[in-house]
Scaffold this active site. Sequence first.
Site, PDB file in Angstrom:
ATOM      1  N   GLY C 240     -25.743   4.485  11.321  1.00  0.00           N
ATOM      2  CA  GLY C 240     -24.941   4.293  12.522  1.00  0.00           C
ATOM      3  C   GLY C 240     -25.440   5.105  13.708  1.00  0.00           C
ATOM      4  O   GLY C 240     -26.272   6.008  13.567  1.00  0.00           O
ATOM      5  N   HIS C 241     -24.863   4.818  14.852  1.00  0.00           N
ATOM      6  CA  HIS C 241     -25.337   5.459  16.090  1.00  0.00           C
ATOM      7  C   HIS C 241     -25.153   6.972  16.041  1.00  0.00           C
ATOM      8  O   HIS C 241     -24.086   7.472  15.736  1.00  0.00           O
ATOM      9  CB  HIS C 241     -24.698   4.886  17.354  1.00  0.00           C
ATOM     10  CG  HIS C 241     -23.216   4.793  17.345  1.00  0.00           C
ATOM     11  ND1 HIS C 241     -22.521   4.271  18.396  1.00  0.00           N
ATOM     12  CD2 HIS C 241     -22.300   5.128  16.424  1.00  0.00           C
ATOM     13  CE1 HIS C 241     -21.238   4.306  18.124  1.00  0.00           C
ATOM     14  NE2 HIS C 241     -21.079   4.817  16.947  1.00  0.00           N
ATOM     15  N   GLY C 242     -26.227   7.662  16.336  1.00  0.00           N
ATOM     16  CA  GLY C 242     -26.186   9.109  16.382  1.00  0.00           C
ATOM     17  C   GLY C 242     -26.244   9.778  15.016  1.00  0.00           C
ATOM     18  O   GLY C 242     -26.164  11.004  14.928  1.00  0.00           O
TER      19      GLY C 242
END
Lengths: 348, 348, 348
Positions: C240-242
């Site tokens: 996922g993002h980050g």
Amino acid sequence: VLAAELAARLGAELWPSTAGDVELRQVGGLAEAEPHTLSFLANARYRRHLRGTRAGAVLLRPAERGACPPGVAALIHADPYTAFARAAALLHPQPPPTPGVDPAAYVHESAVVEGARVEAFAWVGPGAVVGPGTWLEAGAVVGPGARVGRDCRLMPHSVVAAGCALGDRVWLNPGAVVGGEGFGFAPGPAGHTKVPQLGGAIVEDDVEVGVHSAIDRATLPDQHTRVGAGARLDNFVQIGHGAEVGPNSLLVAYSGLAGSARIGANVVLAAKAAVMGHLELGEGVRVAAGSLVVRDAPAGATLAGSPAIDHARWLAQVAAAPELADRVRALERRLAELERRLPSPTDP
Amino acid sequence: VLAAELAARLGAELWPSTAGDVELRQVGGLAEAEPHTLSFLANARYRRHLRGTRAGAVLLRPAERGACPPGVAALIHADPYTAFARAAALLHPQPPPTPGVDPAAYVHESAVVEGARVEAFAWVGPGAVVGPGTWLEAGAVVGPGARVGRDCRLMPHSVVAAGCALGDRVWLNPGAVVGGEGFGFAPGPAGHTKVPQLGGAIVEDDVEVGVHSAIDRATLPDQHTRVGAGARLDNFVQIGHGAEVGPNSLLVAYSGLAGSARIGANVVLAAKAAVMGHLELGEGVRVAAGSLVVRDAPAGATLAGSPAIDHARWLAQVAAAPELADRVRALERRLAELERRLPSPTDP
Amino acid sequence: VLAAELAARLGAELWPSTAGDVELRQVGGLAEAEPHTLSFLANARYRRHLRGTRAGAVLLRPAERGACPPGVAALIHADPYTAFARAAALLHPQPPPTPGVDPAAYVHESAVVEGARVEAFAWVGPGAVVGPGTWLEAGAVVGPGARVGRDCRLMPHSVVAAGCALGDRVWLNPGAVVGGEGFGFAPGPAGHTKVPQLGGAIVEDDVEVGVHSAIDRATLPDQHTRVGAGARLDNFVQIGHGAEVGPNSLLVAYSGLAGSARIGANVVLAAKAAVMGHLELGEGVRVAAGSLVVRDAPAGATLAGSPAIDHARWLAQVAAAPELADRVRALERRLAELERRLPSPTDP
């Protein structure tokens, strides 16, 4: 943008009110922020970064007002994350794609593409329509007779299959597929008979579809799989043939609906949650991660488990489970002791 | 097609027998049907739509004969859904693709492509063979030395990697990948050593592969991952390196086999079911949704749970679980009462 | 290669030492091996194939030395599978791709591509950099400003989105996506506000990414989703993002991290394991298949279940569960018998 102006545009209260001339040029995290950065605090987990932040301004809930360190402007807002989202769009505007069709794109002569950007290796089939402001990236496919609205973004290798439709401002991530052939067959002991999938799929306005998510076409002619306006689908989400997703619903990664399932508006399926075929979930239903929904649920229900039950009951079960074996063992020991001291009259 | 003719072709009984000249032009759902529509009733959930249907004819089980409303012809068939599948193919014939290679396709000079349709941006590598009647849509890739049989359909961005093979009438949905590099490495504390994946993958005749499903190539030379004839793979299915799927097996969305697992003919893996590496499941094994199979299973077994156990035992556990904590609590209360009234002789 | 030479290169002991002139030309399985095949025994499940093998030589653990049949050379090694992996690479060398850009590829004039092979329909955007020895297969996309190191392989339809980066020797399987738009929005009752995803994604050296796996870009500018050197991602993995994956971690099929989760080096997520957002797992944490991690875990923890708990406790629960209902039923029966014989003084 000056803090005062930004506060006004976001509907936030600036505090101290004298901080209005702080210039904000970008958004950023509390820990990495620099003097021209607008940051935010929405998740309590990151509160520890607030004290030392070098941000020029921070979006905060009213209750956090006092925690803002001296020299940092606070932008007080009831919903700092939504305000941050809007600020990020203001401070980092994404220019619209320049219209034009790359010579290495394929656009069938009967397709209508006006005011869109079509990159090399994008493919637009016969009779397809692509609206203005839309961006077809490399390998995007708009099948025969498919329709794509305006201001959409079809990232590389996303597909809108024959006869399917996107509304306006729909964003397909790489590999997202609208209109795959559903899992349709009549099973039989000597082999399965394919059921041709003759319907379509419609993705309404303002929907975002994650990487590789798959929205299958409906089985029957004149029927459509449908994703309602404003819904958000994460990566690897499946919407089975003939299923319907209500407006503004959220489907987290790997979650999905089997064929002909229908969920209402504002439903949330957490990661890996699944809804079996032909079921209906009412508006606002929430399903916990990894749950398997096996029966209809009314509006507002919260479900968990596999098979899914009421969330509160599931929580109680999970809480009881670890110690249940210990408690049964203790009961067995105590009961044996009682039985030893109270022998059955029929015992020898 | 007249109802009498259709009944004859499907092996259905027409009732009333005087309804033979009803003309049927399309298939459709009971609720949406119009006078020239053939509909069907296979799932009891939709029986409520039968009474008011405007369909010209409805495929029904013998037991439903009496429920068919006046003025609607019944086509009585023991397996109405299979009959419907065949009728849909008859009433909505899909024309075969027109052979020809688009100038914007890439076909290596050493590839053999005859009688196939190859769309723009499809890619056929050196030494590959593509059979007649096959349709390579935009972005379909047939790797070096790969072989694709006749009358296959490779939808956009599906891939048959180097040296892999499809039989006849194989349908790959968008993004399906045959011959991905398996998850092969020798783990080590200072880093993992890649195991080159030197084998192939074979998909036999009449297999349908869902959107983005991945069939990895085998590890060892001269070995092949294999999907048997007539199998159906839904979306997001994984077949690990060296695994084997028996003929006519059904793998529902997100289900899969880890490396070197082998399942027999007519196996059903429900959604999200997984079979661990190197296991063998016999013919006709059925695995419930979300289950994780961790040991071999004989032919005919039905499994559920994670780790999977016999389905009936799993059902009993699930049924007992919600009330088990309550029953233990009741036991504890009753036992304490008994102990109070029967103090231990060693107590003070 | 002669057995003696191979033993020397692998650091294996040749036994009998007189077998050094056996010529080995390929690797293979014990059951299919031929006289010039090097095979191996690493999984006890296949020991039954050792006795009858026709292999010229077999890699074995020291303890298996005595099981090697007469006439077959043993290569004794403490880690036969790692040795086999290296031998396979030696006996089946993969020639590097011939540099060159196919005329049907798209390489923007401002991109830097030197010494790489770029197949037809690969797409390299403005300002992108692709290193020497790298192979962009059909449909591979390197977005604007993205950077790809040397000796990478981007299989068909893999994507490195705008501004993202791969190190050296990174292998992307078909459909792998680095830099998809994360699942970012601020939820609201009247609709969700998109959070523009302004960060990047970095995949370090020697990482292998499976079919269709998705590594989303980070939300904030100057932040990056990161996959550490030497990590292995199987098919259908989401980062996922980050989120951050530590070096040499292993993520099996369908496992993944939600946004901003961080896992240390040498972590293992078994198939379908998931880590919720913002969590941190220390070095060497192992998570069992299908588990859902809902809180931080220290280095070395082993977790299982959904929600995940300590693996040993989870095992005890699973072991107790099948018989727990039976035991409670037996307790209820015995207790009723005692109560019958010891009536309450307050009973009539």
